[in-house]
Design a protein around this motif. Sequence first.
Motif, mmCIF file in Angstrom:
data_model
loop_
_atom_site.group_PDB
_atom_site.id
_atom_site.type_symbol
_atom_site.label_atom_id
_atom_site.label_comp_id
_atom_site.label_asym_id
_atom_site.label_seq_id
_atom_site.Cartn_x
_atom_site.Cartn_y
_atom_site.Cartn_z
ATOM 1 N N VAL A 25 2.646 -6.630 -5.494
ATOM 2 C CA VAL A 25 1.488 -5.950 -6.072
ATOM 3 C C VAL A 25 1.445 -4.517 -5.545
ATOM 4 O O VAL A 25 1.462 -4.285 -4.340
ATOM 5 C CB VAL A 25 0.175 -6.670 -5.712
ATOM 6 C CG1 VAL A 25 -1.011 -5.941 -6.330
ATOM 7 C CG2 VAL A 25 0.218 -8.123 -6.179
ATOM 8 N N LEU A 26 1.374 -3.557 -6.460
ATOM 9 C CA LEU A 26 1.366 -2.153 -6.080
ATOM 10 C C LEU A 26 -0.059 -1.626 -6.005
ATOM 11 O O LEU A 26 -0.821 -1.713 -6.968
ATOM 12 C CB LEU A 26 2.165 -1.333 -7.099
ATOM 13 C CG LEU A 26 3.644 -1.697 -7.236
ATOM 14 C CD1 LEU A 26 4.301 -0.810 -8.283
ATOM 15 C CD2 LEU A 26 4.356 -1.582 -5.907
ATOM 16 N N ASN A 27 -0.395 -1.067 -4.848
ATOM 17 C CA ASN A 27 -1.664 -0.375 -4.654
ATOM 18 C C ASN A 27 -1.297 1.053 -4.241
ATOM 19 O O ASN A 27 -0.904 1.302 -3.094
ATOM 20 C CB ASN A 27 -2.497 -1.065 -3.580
ATOM 21 C CG ASN A 27 -3.905 -0.517 -3.497
ATOM 22 O OD1 ASN A 27 -4.441 -0.010 -4.480
ATOM 23 N ND2 ASN A 27 -4.508 -0.590 -2.327
ATOM 24 N N MET A 28 -1.397 1.995 -5.178
ATOM 25 C CA MET A 28 -0.762 3.301 -5.018
ATOM 26 C C MET A 28 -1.747 4.459 -4.921
ATOM 27 O O MET A 28 -2.783 4.459 -5.587
ATOM 28 C CB MET A 28 0.178 3.556 -6.209
ATOM 29 C CG MET A 28 1.247 2.509 -6.387
ATOM 30 S SD MET A 28 2.127 2.680 -7.967
ATOM 31 C CE MET A 28 0.862 2.105 -9.120
ATOM 32 N N SER A 29 -1.394 5.437 -4.134
ATOM 33 C CA SER A 29 -2.199 6.652 -4.047
ATOM 34 C C SER A 29 -2.157 7.402 -5.365
ATOM 35 O O SER A 29 -1.094 7.532 -5.988
ATOM 36 C CB SER A 29 -1.663 7.549 -2.931
ATOM 37 O OG SER A 29 -2.247 8.833 -3.001
ATOM 38 N N GLU A 30 -3.305 7.913 -5.787
ATOM 39 C CA GLU A 30 -3.371 8.669 -7.034
ATOM 40 C C GLU A 30 -2.620 9.994 -6.943
ATOM 41 O O GLU A 30 -2.383 10.652 -7.962
ATOM 42 C CB GLU A 30 -4.830 8.930 -7.419
ATOM 43 C CG GLU A 30 -5.578 9.807 -6.443
ATOM 44 C CD GLU A 30 -7.028 10.035 -6.834
ATOM 45 O OE1 GLU A 30 -7.507 9.334 -7.754
ATOM 46 O OE2 GLU A 30 -7.676 10.914 -6.236
ATOM 47 N N SER A 31 -2.233 10.397 -5.742
ATOM 48 C CA SER A 31 -1.509 11.651 -5.576
ATOM 49 C C SER A 31 -0.006 11.507 -5.798
ATOM 50 O O SER A 31 0.724 12.503 -5.827
ATOM 51 C CB SER A 31 -1.750 12.228 -4.178
ATOM 52 O OG SER A 31 -1.223 11.388 -3.179
ATOM 53 N N LEU A 32 0.469 10.271 -5.975
ATOM 54 C CA LEU A 32 1.888 10.080 -6.292
ATOM 55 C C LEU A 32 2.223 10.800 -7.592
ATOM 56 O O LEU A 32 1.463 10.738 -8.561
ATOM 57 C CB LEU A 32 2.220 8.601 -6.456
ATOM 58 C CG LEU A 32 2.265 7.692 -5.226
ATOM 59 C CD1 LEU A 32 2.678 6.298 -5.654
ATOM 60 C CD2 LEU A 32 3.188 8.233 -4.168
ATOM 61 N N GLN A 57 0.865 -1.180 0.000
ATOM 62 C CA GLN A 57 0.000 0.000 0.000
ATOM 63 C C GLN A 57 0.902 1.230 0.000
ATOM 64 O O GLN A 57 1.487 1.575 1.026
ATOM 65 C CB GLN A 57 -0.896 -0.001 1.239
ATOM 66 C CG GLN A 57 -1.988 1.040 1.236
ATOM 67 C CD GLN A 57 -3.249 0.533 0.539
ATOM 68 O OE1 GLN A 57 -3.311 -0.612 0.112
ATOM 69 N NE2 GLN A 57 -4.254 1.396 0.437
ATOM 70 N N VAL A 58 1.009 1.905 -1.144
ATOM 71 C CA VAL A 58 1.971 2.992 -1.286
ATOM 72 C C VAL A 58 1.275 4.343 -1.178
ATOM 73 O O VAL A 58 0.657 4.831 -2.124
ATOM 74 C CB VAL A 58 2.721 2.894 -2.632
ATOM 75 C CG1 VAL A 58 3.828 3.944 -2.691
ATOM 76 C CG2 VAL A 58 3.292 1.489 -2.829
ATOM 77 N N GLU A 59 1.384 4.936 -0.008
ATOM 78 C CA GLU A 59 0.845 6.277 0.205
ATOM 79 C C GLU A 59 1.847 7.322 -0.267
ATOM 80 O O GLU A 59 1.491 8.337 -0.846
ATOM 81 C CB GLU A 59 0.532 6.486 1.692
ATOM 82 C CG GLU A 59 -0.146 7.810 2.000
ATOM 83 C CD GLU A 59 -1.541 7.917 1.413
ATOM 84 O OE1 GLU A 59 -1.970 9.043 1.080
ATOM 85 O OE2 GLU A 59 -2.215 6.872 1.280
ATOM 86 N N ASN A 93 2.284 -2.108 10.053
ATOM 87 C CA ASN A 93 3.568 -1.438 9.898
ATOM 88 C C ASN A 93 3.704 -0.760 8.542
ATOM 89 O O ASN A 93 3.193 -1.235 7.533
ATOM 90 C CB ASN A 93 4.714 -2.445 10.071
ATOM 91 C CG ASN A 93 4.717 -3.077 11.450
ATOM 92 O OD1 ASN A 93 4.531 -2.381 12.449
ATOM 93 N ND2 ASN A 93 4.908 -4.388 11.507
ATOM 94 N N THR A 94 4.397 0.373 8.538
ATOM 95 C CA THR A 94 4.764 1.053 7.297
ATOM 96 C C THR A 94 6.267 1.301 7.307
ATOM 97 O O THR A 94 6.857 1.527 8.367
ATOM 98 C CB THR A 94 4.027 2.400 7.133
ATOM 99 O OG1 THR A 94 4.388 3.268 8.209
ATOM 100 C CG2 THR A 94 2.517 2.198 7.108
#
Length: 221
Positions: free
Chosen positions: A185-192, A148-150, A162-163
């Motif tokens: 598997v990448l689950n990414m914030s659209e703000s990246l 989960q990529v914030e 944990n992060t």
Amino acid sequence: MKYFKFLIPLLFIACNNEKVILLPEVEQSNIHEVLDVSPAYLFYDSTAVNNIELNRKNLIITTNWLVNVDKRLTLKQLIPKIQFLQNKKRSSELHKNEDAKNYYSCNDTSIKNLGFVEFTDVYYHTKDSVVSSKKAWNSLEENSLKLQVESLKSIGLPDGENTINLQQLVSDLKNSSISETTYMVLNMSESLTFQEYISLKSALLSVVSEKLILDTNEFIY
């Protein structure tokens, strides 16, 4: 058409309007030359709708596509345009070339020249496509490492508690003993930003092995 590896990597000036693209930077890429290409340009334009402008008039369906993206654009702005380009190529039946691939261009700081990141087989899933995203998510391999990529400083691990930052993640993956095939598997914030996205992809590609694979499904929330 050939794309020469010794072009100046910091900027692209395209069209007659001399619009400038700021390319993302990576510490090291694994591809440094691509031949038989045609280019597309995704400009950061504060006057355009969603601050993005696509120029694809020079794309030839049978060639490798070199997509030059301004590093300031976010995934929210960028991904719909990338999906549009992918669908054009994937749905084309006329003069189709199965060997033609798609690449993002970047500045490889290790050689002070151009590098490339392939995305031919990547399927992007956005929160606007709920049904297809859910189907793709449910069909992921059982042995999946869902990240989960914030931001590059905040990457959530599957335990949900944990992060860690990207540097620590890469270090942990390099030092881990993986006994069975695992898909990242990448689950990414659209703000990246595109810069952050390319940094993420480049770092994870550096740890890919026979047992550790970067999944071709990427999710944007």
